[in-house]
Design an enzyme around this catalytic site. Structure first.
Site, PDB file in Angstrom:
ATOM      1  N   GLY A  73       0.834  -1.197   0.000  1.00  0.00           N
ATOM      2  CA  GLY A  73       0.000   0.000   0.000  1.00  0.00           C
ATOM      3  C   GLY A  73       0.871   1.250   0.000  1.00  0.00           C
ATOM      4  O   GLY A  73       2.079   1.180   0.251  1.00  0.00           O
ATOM      5  N   GLN A  75       1.187   3.544   2.066  1.00  0.00           N
ATOM      6  CA  GLN A  75       1.885   3.764   3.343  1.00  0.00           C
ATOM      7  C   GLN A  75       2.525   2.492   3.880  1.00  0.00           C
ATOM      8  O   GLN A  75       2.640   2.304   5.093  1.00  0.00           O
ATOM      9  CB  GLN A  75       0.912   4.366   4.372  1.00  0.00           C
ATOM     10  CG  GLN A  75       0.673   5.860   4.179  1.00  0.00           C
ATOM     11  CD  GLN A  75       1.968   6.657   4.189  1.00  0.00           C
ATOM     12  OE1 GLN A  75       2.937   6.300   4.873  1.00  0.00           O
ATOM     13  NE2 GLN A  75       2.002   7.741   3.445  1.00  0.00           N
ATOM     14  N   SER A  76       2.944   1.618   2.995  1.00  0.00           N
ATOM     15  CA  SER A  76       3.514   0.336   3.420  1.00  0.00           C
ATOM     16  C   SER A  76       4.787   0.518   4.257  1.00  0.00           C
ATOM     17  O   SER A  76       5.763   1.122   3.810  1.00  0.00           O
ATOM     18  CB  SER A  76       3.835  -0.487   2.172  1.00  0.00           C
ATOM     19  OG  SER A  76       4.684  -1.568   2.497  1.00  0.00           O
ATOM     20  N   ASN A  77       4.758  -0.043   5.451  1.00  0.00           N
ATOM     21  CA  ASN A  77       5.961  -0.065   6.286  1.00  0.00           C
ATOM     22  C   ASN A  77       7.014  -0.995   5.686  1.00  0.00           C
ATOM     23  O   ASN A  77       8.211  -0.742   5.792  1.00  0.00           O
ATOM     24  CB  ASN A  77       5.610  -0.561   7.693  1.00  0.00           C
ATOM     25  CG  ASN A  77       4.660   0.375   8.400  1.00  0.00           C
ATOM     26  OD1 ASN A  77       4.978   1.542   8.614  1.00  0.00           O
ATOM     27  ND2 ASN A  77       3.480  -0.124   8.756  1.00  0.00           N
ATOM     28  N   CYS A  79       7.523  -1.565   2.496  1.00  0.00           N
ATOM     29  CA  CYS A  79       8.202  -0.914   1.366  1.00  0.00           C
ATOM     30  C   CYS A  79       9.236   0.087   1.862  1.00  0.00           C
ATOM     31  O   CYS A  79      10.354   0.146   1.329  1.00  0.00           O
ATOM     32  CB  CYS A  79       7.177  -0.227   0.458  1.00  0.00           C
ATOM     33  SG  CYS A  79       6.192  -1.404  -0.498  1.00  0.00           S
TER      34      CYS A  79
END
Ligand SMILES: *Cc1c(COP(=O)(O)O)cnc(C)c1O
Length: 332
Positions: A73, A75-77, A79
């Site tokens: 997503g 706001q992927s942590n 990524c």
């Protein structure tokens, strides 16, 4: 069974602290709640993904990868963590993100871009329908440039990443021994499944009396049971091909998802405020806030009355808190 982890690249600050939440426990008047501070795996590498990426990066290195490609997503942590780890090892990173391109980068996306990640945004519909093709497109793109791309699945949740929380379970068992208590339950938020699946496998092998409960933040229990099956098979094929894949009864609670991934209701924001105020602990609305809201609800309704000690694994997410500033700003 003897569990012997494969090579890993040391990335996380381990072991993370295990601390009692005395004021929260007194406030809820239930079992004693402990928190495993996996939000302290590193300042920028905060959270659970770095544990899995230690093993995944080692695998990427054996393949001489020079570009890490992953997805999640906006706001992927996961990524953000991948982008920072890539920078720490002189690798390129490319993030395939679900969500329209924002006008201003915020939270995790901002940090990933600072770390030099290339970002590609896709609308939720296209992302959901086309993800494998999108990833293949970028893999081909880098191969055509003579590079060696390495694809990391969502959340680094596969048979390799599973080791992150198999070894995490071992660490937690040692923590409890040192602090002199038996955990009845270990609880966590579950999104791509790897944390819960690793903990469940680790505890069922090393300390089977401890129950592991995951609070789903998206998708239902059946999805997570299928995903666990897939991860365990992958793990088994890679490391123990002569054994049967583990059969584990997964305890996934999917009743606190609310409107879906990233959509948080009032109970989640209440849980975030409560933990910040009582304990100085920062949760996030996507994962840990949702899981703690579920845990609080089940403690107050007596669902843990047979338990003395519950460990909540704080999986991080602080940078994902900030884009929710409008819902979190108190009326002043
Ligand atoms: C990814 C994530 C989770 C969920 O972990 P999975 O292993 O993907 O299930 C929980 N909390 C935070 C903060 C995360 O970033």
């Amino acid at each position: 069974m003897e569990l012997s982890p494969p090579d890993r690249v040391r990335l996380a600050s381990l072991p993370t602290p295990l601390q009692p939440l005395n004021r929260l426990s007194a406030h809820l008047n239930g079992p004693k709640i402990w928190i495993k501070r996996d939000d302290l795996t590193g300042t920028a590498l905060t959270g659970n993904k770095v544990r899995k990426l230690e093993f995944v990066l080692a695998d990427a290195q054996t393949e001489s990868a020079d570009v890490l490609i992953t997805c999640g997503g906006v706001q992927s942590n996961h990524c953000r963590t991948t982008a920072l780890i890539a920078a720490q090892h002189g690798l390129q990173s490319h993030l395939v993100l679900r969500g329209e391109k924002p006008e201003v980068l915020d939270g995790n996306t901002l940090l990933a871009s600072l770390a030099g990640a290339k970002l590609s945004f896709y609308g939720p519909r296209e992302y959901q329908d086309q993800l494998p093709a999108l990833l293949e497109y970028w893999v081909n793109h880098y191969q055509a440039q003579g590079k060696r791309p390495y694809l990391i699945p969502t959340g680094a949740s596969n048979g390799i990443g599973l080791w992150g929380y198999i070894t995490g379970a071992k660490e937690l068992i040692a923590d409890c021994e040192r602090l002199g208590f038996n955990a009845d339950y270990v609880c966590c938020a579950t999104g791509s499944g790897g944390t819960h699946n690793g903990l469940a496998l680790g505890f069922s092998t090393l300390s089977p009396d401890v129950r592991v409960r995951g609070y789903a933040v998206c998708d239902d229990g059946d999805y997570f049971r299928r995903k666990a099956d897939q991860d365990y098979r992958d793990w088994n094929n890679r490391y123990y091909p002569n054994n049967q894949p583990p059969q584990i009864e997964l305890d996934v609670d999917d009743s606190y998802i609310g409107k879906g991934y990233g959509a948080a209701g009032p109970a989640v924001f209440d849980a975030i405020r409560l933990l910040a105020r009582l304990e100085g602990i920062l949760l996030d609305p996507v994962y840990t806030g949702k899981a703690v809201a579920g845990l609080i609800d089940q403690i107050t309704t007596g669902r843990f009355d047979d338990s003395h000690n519950i460990v909540f694994v704080h999986t991080g997410g602080v940078f994902g808190l900030l884009p929710y500033r409008e819902q979190l700003t108190p009326q002043i």
